[in-house]
Design a protein around this motif. Structure first.
Motif, mmCIF file in Angstrom:
data_model
loop_
_atom_site.group_PDB
_atom_site.id
_atom_site.type_symbol
_atom_site.label_atom_id
_atom_site.label_comp_id
_atom_site.label_asym_id
_atom_site.label_seq_id
_atom_site.Cartn_x
_atom_site.Cartn_y
_atom_site.Cartn_z
ATOM 1 N N LEU A 1 39.465 53.398 48.277
ATOM 2 C CA LEU A 1 39.355 54.198 47.053
ATOM 3 C C LEU A 1 40.287 53.661 45.972
ATOM 4 O O LEU A 1 39.886 53.493 44.818
ATOM 5 C CB LEU A 1 39.677 55.666 47.359
ATOM 6 C CG LEU A 1 39.610 56.624 46.166
ATOM 7 C CD1 LEU A 1 38.199 56.670 45.601
ATOM 8 C CD2 LEU A 1 40.076 58.022 46.578
ATOM 9 N N GLY A 2 41.521 53.379 46.340
ATOM 10 C CA GLY A 2 42.459 52.832 45.369
ATOM 11 C C GLY A 2 42.052 51.447 44.907
ATOM 12 O O GLY A 2 42.175 51.110 43.718
ATOM 13 N N ILE B 1 37.560 48.843 39.061
ATOM 14 C CA ILE B 1 36.781 49.481 37.995
ATOM 15 C C ILE B 1 37.570 49.501 36.697
ATOM 16 O O ILE B 1 37.029 49.198 35.619
ATOM 17 C CB ILE B 1 36.370 50.908 38.421
ATOM 18 C CG1 ILE B 1 35.329 50.841 39.534
ATOM 19 C CG2 ILE B 1 35.820 51.692 37.234
ATOM 20 C CD1 ILE B 1 35.009 52.185 40.159
ATOM 21 N N ILE B 2 38.859 49.841 36.768
ATOM 22 C CA ILE B 2 39.697 49.837 35.561
ATOM 23 C C ILE B 2 39.744 48.445 34.948
ATOM 24 O O ILE B 2 39.675 48.274 33.721
ATOM 25 C CB ILE B 2 41.119 50.336 35.892
ATOM 26 C CG1 ILE B 2 41.090 51.817 36.262
ATOM 27 C CG2 ILE B 2 42.070 50.096 34.731
ATOM 28 C CD1 ILE B 2 40.672 52.735 35.140
ATOM 29 N N ALA C 1 38.973 50.215 44.781
ATOM 30 C CA ALA C 1 37.821 50.362 43.894
ATOM 31 C C ALA C 1 38.251 50.881 42.524
ATOM 32 O O ALA C 1 37.739 50.434 41.484
ATOM 33 C CB ALA C 1 36.796 51.310 44.521
ATOM 34 N N PHE C 2 39.208 51.804 42.524
ATOM 35 C CA PHE C 2 39.706 52.345 41.253
ATOM 36 C C PHE C 2 40.321 51.220 40.407
ATOM 37 O O PHE C 2 40.077 51.118 39.204
ATOM 38 C CB PHE C 2 40.737 53.434 41.535
ATOM 39 C CG PHE C 2 41.333 54.044 40.301
ATOM 40 C CD1 PHE C 2 40.615 54.935 39.539
ATOM 41 C CD2 PHE C 2 42.633 53.729 39.917
ATOM 42 C CE1 PHE C 2 41.163 55.495 38.398
ATOM 43 C CE2 PHE C 2 43.195 54.286 38.790
ATOM 44 C CZ PHE C 2 42.456 55.164 38.024
ATOM 45 N N GLY C 3 41.133 50.364 41.037
ATOM 46 C CA GLY C 3 41.766 49.268 40.301
ATOM 47 C C GLY C 3 40.758 48.280 39.758
ATOM 48 O O GLY C 3 40.873 47.818 38.609
ATOM 49 N N LEU D 1 47.585 49.658 45.085
ATOM 50 C CA LEU D 1 46.669 50.797 45.123
ATOM 51 C C LEU D 1 45.962 50.879 46.482
ATOM 52 O O LEU D 1 45.747 51.976 47.006
ATOM 53 C CB LEU D 1 45.630 50.669 44.002
ATOM 54 C CG LEU D 1 46.127 50.955 42.584
ATOM 55 C CD1 LEU D 1 45.063 50.588 41.560
ATOM 56 C CD2 LEU D 1 46.498 52.431 42.447
#
Length: 487
Positions: A416-417, A423-424, A419-421, A409
């Motif tokens: 951004l990717g 958070i998930i 942080a997205f991973g 990611l």
């Protein structure tokens, strides 16, 4: 799964034939038939499991010196159990006991003759400490329960035995403190155990996937330990211990995410030192999770965040590398995992050689061949060292696996990717339950004092609320002397 129970026959020959048939006429089934006065008797045992010297000295020799009238008194003293169920009688044979049968009596008298072939107690292999106990469980279920009882010489220690596996007939035990552990918790675990229907059940690892809340999650939801002192500590917090014959690891549940970042050494060291080291583990957790992703994000998308000298140095190292940093990272991580697995599976002397020589040779060669940059080798090595700081091997493995998609990611979307991973991942952790209890439980109040850091022991006067114990407070006024001296 319940089946109809077949009762023993009145005639001795019929009973022997039925047991021989039930055990598939195994050659190690020994049957000795003899007479005591006018009564015909028989001793049955499996020579591969029973102690034949014990049978001769404690059963056969005394029988030669007693009369028919004294047989009843002899059995009252010698028998461990009596049963009329044929399945129960055969189960006792398979545990190493001997059966004493009398003609015209549909009862099997069980004699304790199991051979003692267990290994001696040893030190923990995976949970060594500098200070504290150096005693570990072994594969014998009775010995493991004994070690727990020696740690907790309390009348409220409750042990419940079960047998799982239609073929394996594996004995397991539940151990908990009756006046502390939540009864609903014990009932929930017992209900899950009763639903297990399988031919082969061996070790708590087999049972884990059948009773845990989220079997598809990478995060461990049951804590395994080989230390009796750690088991006793969790029992005092209201958890339940699950033991199985043939496995030295004891399963503890429910547990929290933070339990996997703690060690027995944390409570043997000074609280300041233990807190600092525990904080290091938390930092190492995030390094092992996101360091490669951070490196790739900085080089690919956010290079303006780097100082110019460092950026020029990194870019100069990448000039001769024919592919992007994500390929370097995946190649080095796969190579590291292969070396790690090879070191575990090979014999110990060879494994140490492979891990050391393989790491040096590959690390040097790939840099000289311009396959991987020097900086990437440093990043992956730091990530590997950080994963070694996580004391639980299952959590360490889970973090390394989760690091792969987060790295991908980061290669696509940068920070951004990444942080997205992350958070998930944390959303998933917050949704996990351990035996129906919250997995990511910070506690709150005084209970947060034993999570990311450890407060002094005399201030930890509340049990972990995650297990919802019956008694949440541990009365502890160990430093009253301080008030007396001041006054």
């Amino acid at each position: 799964m319940k089946t109809d129970q077949k009762m023993l026959a009145d005639e001795l020959e019929a009973t022997i034939r039925s047991i021989q048939y039930g055990l598939s006429h195994s050659d190690d089934l020994i049957c000795k038939v003899f007479s005591l006065g006018d009564r015909k008797c028989a001793i049955l045992y499996l020579e591969s499991l029973a102690d034949q010297e014990k049978i001769r000295e404690t059963i056969l020799k005394p029988l030669l010196n007693i009369s028919e009238d004294g047989l009843t008194r002899y059995l009252a003293v010698m028998e461990e159990e009596r049963t009329s169920c044929e399945q129960r009688a055969m189960s006792k044979l398979l545990q190493g006991d001997a059966l004493f049968l009398i003609d015209e009596e549909p009862v099997a008298y069980v004699m304790d003759t199991a051979a003692n072939k267990e290994r001696s107690l040893t030190i923990p292999i995976n949970e060594r400490v500098i200070r504290g106990s150096h005693l570990a469980f072994n594969e014998n279920l009775g010995t493991s329960v004994f070690l727990i009882r020696k740690q907790l010489e309390h009348r409220q220690v409750t042990v419940k035995y079960y047998t799982l596996g239609n073929v394996s007939q594996t004995r397991i035990a539940l151990v908990y403190l009756h006046d502390i552990t939540n009864p609903a918790l014990v009932e929930r675990l017992e209900n899950r155990i009763h639903t297990i229907s399988a031919d082969f059940v061996q070790t708590p690892g087999f049972i884990e996937e059948m009773i845990e809340d989220r079997p598809f999650s990478l995060f461990p939801q049951i804590l395994y330990t080989e230390r009796p002192d750690r088991t006793a500590a969790y029992l005092n917090e209201g958890s339940v211990a699950l033991l199985a014959e043939g496995d030295p690891a004891v399963a503890l549940l429910p547990v929290t995410f933070f339990s996997f970042l703690q060690t027995a050494d944390d409570y043997s060291s000074r609280f300041t030192i233990a807190s600092v080291i525990r904080f290091f583990r938390v930092i190492a957790f995030f390094i092992a999770l996101i360091l490669p992703a951070t490196y790739i994000s900085l080089l690919s998308y956010h290079y303006e965040a780097l100082p110019d000298p460092l950026l020029f140095s990194l870019k100069s190292n990448l000039e001769l590398i024919p592919y992007p940093p994500i390929v370097e990272a995946l190649f080095m991580q796969f190579t590291l995992e292969m070396l790690r697995e090879a070191a575990i599976r090979l014999p110990q002397p060879i494994g140490l050689t492979v891990s050391i020589v393989g790491g040096l040779v590959i690390g040097t060669t790939v840099v000289q061949a311009n396959l991987v940059s020097n900086a990437m080798v440093v990043v992956i090595a730091t990530t590997a060292i950080a994963s070694f700081l996580i004391p639980n091997s299952e959590l360490s493995t889970a973090i390394r696996i989760i690091g792969f998609p987060i790295t991908l990611l980061a290669a696509v979307l940068g920070f951004l990717g990444m942080a997205f991973g992350v958070i998930i991942m944390f959303i998933h952790v917050c949704r996990i339950e351990s035996l129906g209890m919250p997995y990511f439980n910070m506690g709150g109040g005084t209970n947060i004092r034993d999570k990311l850091i450890r407060f002094p022991t005399y201030m930890l006067n509340r049990r972990n609320p995650q297990a919802q114990p019956q008694r949440g407070t541990q009365e502890r006024e160990s430093r009253e002397w301080q008030d007396d001296e001041r006054s």
